[in-house]
Design a protein around this motif. Structure first.
Motif, PDB file in Angstrom:
ATOM      1  N   CYS A 145      -5.344   7.099 -13.347  1.00 41.60           N
ATOM      2  CA  CYS A 145      -3.956   7.546 -13.461  1.00 41.60           C
ATOM      3  C   CYS A 145      -3.169   7.169 -12.217  1.00 41.60           C
ATOM      4  CB  CYS A 145      -3.877   9.064 -13.647  1.00 41.60           C
ATOM      5  SG  CYS A 145      -4.499   9.577 -15.246  1.00 41.60           S
ATOM      6  N   ASN A 146      -1.926   6.797 -12.397  1.00 40.66           N
ATOM      7  CA  ASN A 146      -1.040   6.478 -11.277  1.00 40.66           C
ATOM      8  C   ASN A 146      -0.045   7.601 -11.132  1.00 40.66           C
ATOM      9  OD1 ASN A 146       0.414   5.212  -9.285  1.00 40.66           O
ATOM     10  ND2 ASN A 146       1.652   4.042 -10.735  1.00 40.66           N
ATOM     11  N   GLN A 147      -0.016   8.213  -9.982  1.00 39.82           N
ATOM     12  CA  GLN A 147       0.932   9.284  -9.712  1.00 39.82           C
ATOM     13  C   GLN A 147       1.850   8.843  -8.582  1.00 39.82           C
ATOM     14  OE1 GLN A 147       1.161  11.977 -11.595  1.00 39.82           O
ATOM     15  NE2 GLN A 147      -0.529  11.191 -12.809  1.00 39.82           N
ATOM     16  N   PRO A 148       2.901   8.077  -8.853  1.00 40.22           N
ATOM     17  CA  PRO A 148       3.770   7.606  -7.789  1.00 40.22           C
ATOM     18  C   PRO A 148       4.489   8.768  -7.121  1.00 40.22           C
ATOM     19  CG  PRO A 148       4.718   7.108  -9.918  1.00 40.22           C
ATOM     20  CD  PRO A 148       3.354   7.684 -10.175  1.00 40.22           C
ATOM     21  N   THR A 149       4.839   8.546  -5.837  1.00 38.78           N
ATOM     22  CA  THR A 149       5.485   9.607  -5.074  1.00 38.78           C
ATOM     23  C   THR A 149       6.989   9.594  -5.238  1.00 38.78           C
ATOM     24  OG1 THR A 149       5.559   8.180  -3.146  1.00 38.78           O
ATOM     25  CG2 THR A 149       3.655   9.662  -3.360  1.00 38.78           C
ATOM     26  N   THR A 150       7.532   8.513  -5.752  1.00 42.13           N
ATOM     27  CA  THR A 150       8.968   8.450  -5.967  1.00 42.13           C
ATOM     28  C   THR A 150       9.246   7.952  -7.367  1.00 42.13           C
ATOM     29  OG1 THR A 150       9.076   6.223  -5.081  1.00 42.13           O
ATOM     30  CG2 THR A 150       9.520   8.026  -3.544  1.00 42.13           C
ATOM     31  N   ASP A 151      10.399   8.271  -7.881  1.00 45.41           N
ATOM     32  CA  ASP A 151      10.758   7.879  -9.229  1.00 45.41           C
ATOM     33  C   ASP A 151      11.421   6.516  -9.189  1.00 45.41           C
ATOM     34  OD1 ASP A 151      11.500   7.650 -11.823  1.00 45.41           O
ATOM     35  OD2 ASP A 151      12.919   9.309 -11.806  1.00 45.41           O
ATOM     36  N   THR A 152      10.733   5.501  -9.725  1.00 46.90           N
ATOM     37  CA  THR A 152      11.291   4.151  -9.739  1.00 46.90           C
ATOM     38  C   THR A 152      11.759   3.762 -11.131  1.00 46.90           C
ATOM     39  OG1 THR A 152       9.108   3.226 -10.085  1.00 46.90           O
ATOM     40  CG2 THR A 152       9.885   3.363  -7.798  1.00 46.90           C
ATOM     41  N   ARG A 153      11.896   4.734 -12.008  1.00 44.00           N
ATOM     42  CA  ARG A 153      12.284   4.413 -13.382  1.00 44.00           C
ATOM     43  C   ARG A 153      13.751   4.041 -13.521  1.00 44.00           C
ATOM     44  NH1 ARG A 153       9.439   9.537 -15.877  1.00 44.00           N
ATOM     45  NH2 ARG A 153       8.950   9.899 -13.729  1.00 44.00           N
ATOM     46  N   ASN A 154      14.567   4.331 -12.547  1.00 43.41           N
ATOM     47  CA  ASN A 154      16.001   4.059 -12.659  1.00 43.41           C
ATOM     48  C   ASN A 154      16.452   3.092 -11.590  1.00 43.41           C
ATOM     49  OD1 ASN A 154      16.383   5.901 -14.771  1.00 43.41           O
ATOM     50  ND2 ASN A 154      16.208   7.568 -13.286  1.00 43.41           N
ATOM     51  N   GLU A 155      15.759   1.954 -11.469  1.00 49.70           N
ATOM     52  CA  GLU A 155      16.117   0.989 -10.455  1.00 49.70           C
ATOM     53  C   GLU A 155      17.484   0.376 -10.693  1.00 49.70           C
ATOM     54  OE1 GLU A 155      13.487  -2.046  -9.144  1.00 49.70           O
ATOM     55  OE2 GLU A 155      11.807  -0.713  -9.448  1.00 49.70           O
ATOM     56  N   GLU A 156      17.856  -0.444  -9.758  1.00 53.29           N
ATOM     57  CA  GLU A 156      19.176  -1.049  -9.708  1.00 53.29           C
ATOM     58  C   GLU A 156      19.702  -1.543 -11.047  1.00 53.29           C
ATOM     59  OE1 GLU A 156      21.356  -4.930  -8.023  1.00 53.29           O
ATOM     60  OE2 GLU A 156      19.217  -4.788  -7.997  1.00 53.29           O
ATOM     61  N   GLU A 157      20.956  -1.229 -11.298  1.00 58.53           N
ATOM     62  CA  GLU A 157      21.598  -1.663 -12.528  1.00 58.53           C
ATOM     63  C   GLU A 157      22.275  -3.024 -12.381  1.00 58.53           C
ATOM     64  OE1 GLU A 157      21.646  -0.078 -15.524  1.00 58.53           O
ATOM     65  OE2 GLU A 157      20.205   1.287 -14.629  1.00 58.53           O
ATOM     66  N   SER A 205      -0.990   2.626  -6.209  1.00 50.63           N
ATOM     67  CA  SER A 205       0.349   3.193  -6.049  1.00 50.63           C
ATOM     68  C   SER A 205       1.111   2.462  -4.940  1.00 50.63           C
ATOM     69  CB  SER A 205       0.216   4.679  -5.687  1.00 50.63           C
ATOM     70  OG  SER A 205       1.438   5.190  -5.222  1.00 50.63           O
ATOM     71  N   SER A 206       2.397   2.199  -5.145  1.00 47.92           N
ATOM     72  CA  SER A 206       3.191   1.504  -4.136  1.00 47.92           C
ATOM     73  C   SER A 206       3.191   2.247  -2.805  1.00 47.92           C
ATOM     74  CB  SER A 206       4.620   1.258  -4.629  1.00 47.92           C
ATOM     75  OG  SER A 206       5.236   2.470  -5.007  1.00 47.92           O
ATOM     76  N   ALA A 207       3.229   3.566  -2.821  1.00 46.15           N
ATOM     77  CA  ALA A 207       3.224   4.351  -1.578  1.00 46.15           C
ATOM     78  C   ALA A 207       1.940   4.123  -0.782  1.00 46.15           C
ATOM     79  CB  ALA A 207       3.398   5.827  -1.884  1.00 46.15           C
ATOM     80  N   ASP A 208       0.843   3.823  -1.469  1.00 48.76           N
ATOM     81  CA  ASP A 208      -0.431   3.611  -0.786  1.00 48.76           C
ATOM     82  C   ASP A 208      -0.496   2.288  -0.029  1.00 48.76           C
ATOM     83  OD1 ASP A 208      -1.344   6.081  -1.615  1.00 48.76           O
ATOM     84  OD2 ASP A 208      -2.422   5.283  -3.348  1.00 48.76           O
ATOM     85  N   PHE A 209       0.498   1.427  -0.189  1.00 47.45           N
ATOM     86  CA  PHE A 209       0.569   0.180   0.562  1.00 47.45           C
ATOM     87  C   PHE A 209       1.172   0.382   1.958  1.00 47.45           C
ATOM     88  CE2 PHE A 209       0.013  -1.611  -3.633  1.00 47.45           C
ATOM     89  CZ  PHE A 209      -0.670  -2.795  -3.422  1.00 47.45           C
ATOM     90  N   THR A 210       1.673   1.546   2.246  1.00 49.13           N
ATOM     91  CA  THR A 210       2.380   1.817   3.497  1.00 49.13           C
ATOM     92  C   THR A 210       1.583   1.417   4.729  1.00 49.13           C
ATOM     93  OG1 THR A 210       3.587   3.609   2.436  1.00 49.13           O
ATOM     94  CG2 THR A 210       3.552   3.613   4.833  1.00 49.13           C
ATOM     95  N   ASN A 211       0.306   1.716   4.779  1.00 45.94           N
ATOM     96  CA  ASN A 211      -0.508   1.446   5.967  1.00 45.94           C
ATOM     97  C   ASN A 211      -1.605   0.427   5.712  1.00 45.94           C
ATOM     98  OD1 ASN A 211       0.868   3.379   7.654  1.00 45.94           O
ATOM     99  ND2 ASN A 211      -0.118   4.940   6.401  1.00 45.94           N
ATOM    100  N   VAL A 212      -1.334  -0.519   4.834  1.00 44.13           N
ATOM    101  CA  VAL A 212      -2.307  -1.547   4.468  1.00 44.13           C
ATOM    102  C   VAL A 212      -1.814  -2.894   4.990  1.00 44.13           C
ATOM    103  CG1 VAL A 212      -3.311  -2.759   2.487  1.00 44.13           C
ATOM    104  CG2 VAL A 212      -3.061  -0.289   2.422  1.00 44.13           C
ATOM    105  N   THR A 234      10.361   6.657   2.162  1.00 44.92           N
ATOM    106  CA  THR A 234       8.999   6.533   1.648  1.00 44.92           C
ATOM    107  C   THR A 234       8.926   5.329   0.712  1.00 44.92           C
ATOM    108  OG1 THR A 234       8.736   8.928   1.720  1.00 44.92           O
ATOM    109  CG2 THR A 234       7.185   7.709   0.337  1.00 44.92           C
ATOM    110  N   VAL A 235       7.866   4.542   0.830  1.00 44.95           N
ATOM    111  CA  VAL A 235       7.683   3.382  -0.044  1.00 44.95           C
ATOM    112  C   VAL A 235       7.563   3.858  -1.487  1.00 44.95           C
ATOM    113  CG1 VAL A 235       6.168   1.456  -0.648  1.00 44.95           C
ATOM    114  CG2 VAL A 235       6.639   1.976   1.762  1.00 44.95           C
ATOM    115  N   GLY A 236       8.356   3.229  -2.354  1.00 42.66           N
ATOM    116  CA  GLY A 236       8.350   3.602  -3.766  1.00 42.66           C
ATOM    117  C   GLY A 236       8.480   2.399  -4.693  1.00 42.66           C
TER     118      GLY A 236
END
Length: 189
Positions: A16-28, A108-115, A141-143
């Motif tokens: 399961c992916n539990q992202p820390t930020t909501d990226t469902r409404n990206e740039e229009e 998760s995109s947030a998990d790339f922060t320190n990679v 926060t990376v999202g």
């Protein structure tokens, strides 16, 4: 029997992916660009050098990675998915592409922060990963995440799975909306 069910349930939860930020409404209003990738013939053999680099694996050329990523141009956005037949979310797309080459990366995109190793935008090359905030750029926060496909005098372009207007795998320049959300560029290979 109950141990089998427990093992199956643990496997489902691990996927399961539990992202820390909501990226469902990206740039229009993002602009699609028809980018060409830079052929880079250097083949990187990647070896873990520290705990933060534990995700670095495999051998591949950056040009191969970018070329493969472009095969999925137009695949629809699907939250929580790593399946090209159904669609991708942003980190699901990165996960699928990098794993194809035996490079184990976070889900998760947030998990790339320190990679990986951070590089400047000027030094970014095709195959590097570009990290962004979620849709709320005031929360640093990376999202969101993409793969650099081009960086030259005309600017940097990246491929990613967008939940915005384009709603799928697309290529965008690092300009305007995405410039405001930019966090950093990292190198894994």
């Amino acid at each position: 029997m109950k141990y089998t069910i427990l093992i199956i349930a643990m496997g489902v939860l691990a996927g399961c992916n539990q992202p820390t930020t909501d990226t469902r409404n990206e740039e229009e209003n993002s602009v699609v660009s028809q980018a060409s990738y830079t052929e880079e013939t250097t083949t990187a053999s990647v070896v873990p050098v520290s705990k933060k680099d534990k995700y670095r694996r495999g051998t591949t050329s950056r040009a191969e990675l970018v070329k493969y990523a472009k095969l999925f141009y137009g695949v629809p956005y699907l939250y929580g998915s790593t399946d090209p037949n159904a669609g991708f979310d942003c980190s699901g797309f990165i996960n699928y592409v990098y794993n194809h080459f035996g490079i184990n990366v976070p889900r998760s995109s947030a998990d790339f922060t320190n990679v990986g190793t951070q590089v400047t935008v000027a030094d970014a090359t095709p195959g590097d990963l570009i990290l962004f905030t979620g849709t709320d750029s005031t929360n640093r926060t990376v999202g969101h995440i993409g793969i650099v496909v081009k960086n030259n005098a005309e600017g940097l372009e990246f491929i990613h799975s967008s939940s915005g207007k384009q709603y799928g795998v697309t290529i965008n320049p690092l300009a305007g909306y995405y410039e405001g959300r930019f966090v950093k560029v990292i190198r894994l290979i």
